[in-house]
Motif scaffolding. Structure first.
Motif, short mmCIF file in Angstrom:
data_model
loop_
_atom_site.label_atom_id
_atom_site.label_comp_id
_atom_site.label_asym_id
_atom_site.label_seq_id
_atom_site.Cartn_x
_atom_site.Cartn_y
_atom_site.Cartn_z
N ASN A 138 1.62 1.54 -0.90
CA ASN A 138 0.96 2.63 -2.63
C ASN A 138 0.02 3.86 -1.84
N PHE A 139 0.30 5.24 -2.48
CA PHE A 139 -1.02 6.07 -1.70
C PHE A 139 -1.63 6.32 -3.26
N LEU A 140 -3.07 5.40 -2.77
CA LEU A 140 -3.68 5.02 -3.87
C LEU A 140 -4.17 6.41 -4.19
N ASN A 141 -5.15 7.11 -3.20
CA ASN A 141 -5.64 8.31 -3.13
C ASN A 141 -5.40 9.46 -2.43
N PRO A 142 -5.48 10.74 -3.00
CA PRO A 142 -4.80 11.67 -1.37
C PRO A 142 -6.00 11.73 -0.75
N ILE A 143 -5.83 12.43 0.91
CA ILE A 143 -6.51 12.29 1.43
C ILE A 143 -6.44 13.76 1.94
N GLU A 144 -7.68 15.06 1.77
CA GLU A 144 -7.88 16.14 2.45
C GLU A 144 -8.25 16.70 3.67
N VAL A 145 -8.17 17.44 3.99
CA VAL A 145 -7.87 18.00 5.57
C VAL A 145 -9.68 18.13 5.22
N THR A 182 9.12 -14.89 16.33
CA THR A 182 9.19 -13.48 16.90
C THR A 182 8.83 -12.74 16.22
N SER A 183 8.73 -12.59 15.04
CA SER A 183 7.93 -11.83 14.30
C SER A 183 6.62 -11.72 14.29
N MET A 184 5.72 -10.63 13.21
CA MET A 184 4.61 -11.24 13.09
C MET A 184 4.33 -9.67 11.91
N VAL A 185 3.68 -10.73 10.95
CA VAL A 185 3.22 -9.01 10.02
C VAL A 185 1.69 -9.19 10.27
N VAL A 186 2.26 -7.50 10.12
CA VAL A 186 0.84 -7.08 9.95
C VAL A 186 0.00 -6.38 9.06
N GLY A 187 -1.15 -6.88 8.45
CA GLY A 187 -1.67 -5.88 7.83
C GLY A 187 -2.37 -4.77 8.25
N VAL A 188 -2.19 -3.62 7.05
CA VAL A 188 -2.92 -2.08 7.42
C VAL A 188 -3.67 -1.71 6.74
N ARG A 189 -5.05 -1.70 6.67
CA ARG A 189 -5.41 -0.58 5.72
C ARG A 189 -6.63 0.78 5.88
N VAL A 190 -5.73 1.85 4.54
CA VAL A 190 -5.83 3.19 5.25
C VAL A 190 -7.54 3.63 4.25
N GLU A 191 -8.97 4.21 5.13
CA GLU A 191 -9.61 4.13 4.46
C GLU A 191 -10.03 5.80 4.92
N SER A 192 -10.12 7.08 3.70
CA SER A 192 -11.18 8.15 4.41
C SER A 192 -12.27 8.08 3.93
N GLU A 193 -12.76 9.07 4.63
CA GLU A 193 -14.21 9.38 4.64
C GLU A 193 -14.63 10.89 4.85
N ASN A 194 -15.51 11.48 3.78
CA ASN A 194 -15.61 12.76 3.58
C ASN A 194 -16.64 12.78 4.52
N ILE A 195 -16.63 13.74 5.51
CA ILE A 195 -18.46 13.90 6.00
C ILE A 195 -19.10 14.49 6.24
N THR A 196 -19.13 14.96 5.07
CA THR A 196 -20.32 15.79 4.80
C THR A 196 -21.11 15.32 3.29
N SER A 197 -20.19 13.90 2.59
CA SER A 197 -20.71 13.71 1.69
C SER A 197 -20.76 12.04 1.89
N GLY A 198 -19.97 11.28 2.82
CA GLY A 198 -20.25 10.24 3.92
C GLY A 198 -19.48 9.40 2.36
N THR A 199 -18.68 9.35 1.43
CA THR A 199 -17.86 9.23 -0.03
C THR A 199 -16.77 8.77 1.15
#
Length: 181
Positions: free
Chosen positions: A63-70, A86-103
């Motif tokens: 689920n794409f929760l928030n857009p990621i900006e250039v 023989t298998s593994m479940v890998v949890g992957v978390r994606v976070e974006s950070e605005n480099i000027t505001s730190g948000t």
């Protein structure tokens, strides 16, 4: 091969600057590009845990929760949540950070089932998982039940045994027109 490994031993993270070449027609970072990064980090995490070449067997919903900006930094974090034979479940978390505001924004999380392969291309056993906290138990149990639910769902809707009559009434309120012949 070690018999068991801790979650910490195979945890992986990467950070990448999002460039205009990563954007879609709407000016946001293309979801396909993010999926590619997610697959890469899931591979790295699973391979680190198993010490084998790994392949992606399945991806639980994304689920794409928030857009990621250039121009934003994107950080992906991966860890092993579950180990089978023989298998593994890998949890992957994606976070974006605005480099000027730190948000920072949580952009998505997903679960990749990865399978370890030997040099002959056959599935090989993976080390089990050492869990040392409630969060680890929760993640392992959730992955186990997600796997069982997927198996149940797949068998419930197999074409050989599926009976459409059982579902027609349920589908009447949907955006569908049924014209059986």
């Amino acid at each position: 091969m070690e018999k068991f490994k801790s979650v910490r031993e195979s945890r992986v993270s990467i950070t990448e600057l999002m460039l205009p070449s990563h954007s879609n027609f709407g000016g946001k970072v293309h979801g396909g590009y993010i999926l590619n990064l997610m697959d890469q980090i899931a591979f790295a995490c699973a391979s680190k845990h198993s010490q084998q070449y790994c392949v992606t067997a399945s991806v639980n919903r994304v689920n794409f929760l928030n857009p990621i900006e250039v121009g934003e930094l994107v950080t992906l974090k991966a860890s092993i949540n579950y180990t089978g034979r023989t298998s593994m479940v890998v949890g992957v978390r994606v976070e974006s950070e605005n480099i000027t505001s730190g948000t920072k924004k949580h952009c998505n999380s997903s679960y990749f089932t990865m399978v370890a392969k030997g040099t002959d291309g056959k599935n090989v056993p993976v080390p089990g998982l050492i869990i040392s906290d409630d969060q680890g138990i929760r993640r392992f149990a959730r992955s186990k039940y997600r796997k069982l639910e997927a198996q149940e769902r797949d068998t419930k809707f197999e074409s050989k045994t599926f009976n459409s009559e059982e579902y027609i009434k349920e589908l009447e309120s949907e955006n569908i027109k049924i014209e059986m012949k």
